[in-house]
Design an enzyme around this catalytic site. Structure first.
Site, PDB file in Angstrom:
ATOM      1  NE  ARG A   1      -2.132  -1.035   3.655  1.00 32.33           N
ATOM      2  CZ  ARG A   1      -1.921  -2.286   4.054  1.00 32.33           C
ATOM      3  NH1 ARG A   1      -0.734  -2.631   4.563  1.00 32.33           N
ATOM      4  NH2 ARG A   1      -2.862  -3.199   3.967  1.00 32.33           N
TER       5      ARG A   1
ATOM      6  CG  ASP B   1       8.963 -10.342   9.975  1.00 32.58           C
ATOM      7  OD1 ASP B   1       9.592  -9.298   9.709  1.00 32.58           O
ATOM      8  OD2 ASP B   1       8.709 -10.719  11.134  1.00 32.58           O
TER       9      ASP B   1
ATOM     10  CG  ASN C   1       8.598   1.530   0.692  1.00 34.31           C
ATOM     11  OD1 ASN C   1       8.641   2.752   0.853  1.00 34.31           O
ATOM     12  ND2 ASN C   1       7.485   0.834   0.906  1.00 34.31           N
TER      13      ASN C   1
ATOM     14  N   GLY D   1       9.022  -0.003   6.347  1.00 33.01           N
ATOM     15  CA  GLY D   1       9.420   0.734   7.542  1.00 33.01           C
ATOM     16  C   GLY D   1       8.237   0.916   8.473  1.00 33.01           C
TER      17      GLY D   1
ATOM     18  CG  ASN E   1       9.745  15.239  13.864  1.00 32.28           C
ATOM     19  OD1 ASN E   1       9.578  16.424  14.169  1.00 32.28           O
ATOM     20  ND2 ASN E   1       8.774  14.487  13.398  1.00 32.28           N
TER      21      ASN E   1
ATOM     22  CE1 TYR F   1      10.308   6.300  10.145  1.00 33.13           C
ATOM     23  CE2 TYR F   1      10.793   8.656  10.197  1.00 33.13           C
ATOM     24  CZ  TYR F   1      10.380   7.527   9.509  1.00 33.13           C
ATOM     25  OH  TYR F   1      10.055   7.631   8.177  1.00 33.13           O
TER      26      TYR F   1
ATOM     27  CB  THR G   1       0.424   8.041   3.018  1.00 28.20           C
ATOM     28  OG1 THR G   1       0.701   8.382   4.393  1.00 28.20           O
ATOM     29  CG2 THR G   1       1.674   8.259   2.178  1.00 28.20           C
TER      30      THR G   1
END
Length: 462
Positions: free
Chosen positions: A226, A270, A300, A302, A362, A368, A403
């Site tokens: 997705r 996985d 990609n 994550g 952040n 992250y 998204t």
């Protein structure tokens, strides 16, 4: 949709928003589309690669207008203003590869001033300069960094969805090495890449540009069920790739739907499993034959598990680092360790996903940010490890991308994220996908060890 978003979407809400400086953002040109207006070339003394590269990609450049005192005209208030272009230019390419002295920076100003308010919507400024490693002397190295400052500033001053980017050329770089990068930057594929700088060098293996660069090539995309992952798969498939879509078993139905849409295959996996790399290679070999090899792998997949550090336990910490960084490293270690059936090809492309959170940090994302900064460090280090092989390794660092996940963010906070970049909007998943496809292109062999931000020149870390 909350009450504030509902009000904002009404005509009255739009009127009030414009009054307080929140006008609708410009519509960006996307896809494999060049500007509609002329592409102008400004050549400073010593520069010639720009013209040769434009010829190679099929562009006949127009002549620039120069801001020199004798060419200026008076406006209605009697003020001297720069001369105007007869028609709005679609882009200007500034070849500053021969600039070595501070006084020569005037040539860049002279070329850029007339286009700053004249570019067509979604216009382009592309500056070419020699990398500091390719020049001699303190002044020349200082000048190279000064050009970077020029680029980042004009990116913030442009209007109407126009962008500015800088490409530093390493010693020995030729037109064929630069062609894919210049094509990407001029086309709509680079819509959300703004105010950025990266480097191009000589490719170890040369390839010509192609409208279907991944024809007869296998591309593996993790996290493909997705959102951004599905957009990545669609973009590679559009450009001819045979896509192997990978995601966790819990997303099996969505994954199968994407793989079927693309005419590819689905692998439920996985990626944190110890044998993930072996299972990817085995899947490719079983579907496409023992001699099949992966042209590109896009890491990609994550996750986020956001907490203030004061509330972050060891399990939440480790899960993010394992998925976002350690799994990528383990998979690459296996695929690079030998010529496995279904493994990486001789000229493979490896790309990861970093983040502006990894660039600048952040609040609430220590785990992250660590994982995404780690991706950048890993790319830089792996590039050196692979220096004797024609494999390239790069990453993209997305900013705020629209998204399903970001749609759940409260409206005011979401608008702040959207507006805090030079293009005053969030990016689309395809913007990330287009940049990844550019980095993986056969003709992009001269782009290696780079992290390209896809963030509309986000103010975070800018």
């Amino acid at each position: 949709m909350d009450i504030l978003e509902t009000i904002y979407a009404t005509p009255a809400g739009k009127f009030v928003a414009r009054k307080v400086g929140l006008a609708d953002p410009p519509k960006l040109r996307r896809g494999r589309l060049l500007p509609t207006g002329p592409i102008v070339l400004g050549e400073l003394e010593g520069g010639r690669i720009g013209r040769e590269t434009l010829t190679l990609i099929g562009v006949t450049p127009g002549q620039p207008v120069l801001d020199v005192p004798e060419a200026r005209v008076k406006d209605e208030k009697g003020r001297a203003v720069p001369p105007r272009y007869p028609a709005k230019p679609g882009a200007i390419v500034v070849d500053a590869t021969g600039v070595r002295e501070l006084t020569e920076l005037e040539g860049i100003r002279c070329l850029l001033r007339p286009v700053m308010r004249s570019l067509e919507p979604s216009g382009r400024i592309v500056i070419l300069a020699s990398d500091a490693s390719a020049v001699e002397g303190l002044e020349a190295k200082a000048v190279a960094q000064a050009i970077d400052g020029i680029n980042r500033t004009i990116g913030k001053e442009l209007r109407g969805g126009a962008t500015s980017n800088l490409v530093f050329l390493k010693e020995g770089t030729g037109p064929s090495d630069l062609a894919s990068t210049l094509s990407f930057l001029l086309e709509g594929r680079s819509a959300f890449v703004d105010g950025q700088t990266w480097r191009v060098g000589p490719a170890k293996v040369a390839h010509e540009l192609s409208a279907k660069p991944f024809a007869d090539r296998i591309v593996v995309v993790t996290g493909a069920a997705r959102g951004i992952g599905a957009a990545i798969g669609r973009t590679f498939a559009r450009d001819g790739a045979t896509v192997v879509a990978v995601d966790i078993p819990a997303s099996g139905d969505a994954l199968a739907k994407v793989a079927n849409e693309l005419g590819g295959s689905a692998l439920q996996l996985d990626i944190t499993a110890a044998d993930a790399g072996a299972r990817i290679a085995s899947h490719v070999a079983s579907r496409h034959g023992e001699d099949a090899r992966i042209w590109a792998i896009v890491h990609n997949a994550g996750i986020t598990r956001d907490r203030m550090l004061a509330n972050l336990d060891e399990k939440t910490w480790a899960s993010v680092l394992d998925v976002n960084l350690a799994a990528e490293m383990r998979i690459n270690d296996f695929l690079l360790s030998a010529d496995h059936p279904g493994g990486l090809g001789e000229e493979a492309r490896i790309v990861g996903i970093a983040s502006t959170s990894g660039v600048a940090g952040n609040k609430g994302q220590t785990n992250y940010a660590a994982s995404k900064a780690g991706v950048m460090g890993y790319v830089w280090a792996l590039k050196e490890d692979l220096a004797d092989r024609p494999i390239t390794v790069n990453a993209v660092a997305p900013g705020f991308i629209e998204t399903e996940m970001t749609a759940a963010i409260p409206f005011v906070q979401r608008e702040i994220f959207r507006r805090t970049n030079s293009l005053s909007q969030g990016g689309n998943p395809v913007d990330v996908a287009e940049t990844l496809a550019y980095l993986c292109g056969p003709a992009s062999g001269g782009v290696d060890g780079q992290v390209v931000r896809v963030c509309g020149q986000n103010l975070i870390g800018a």
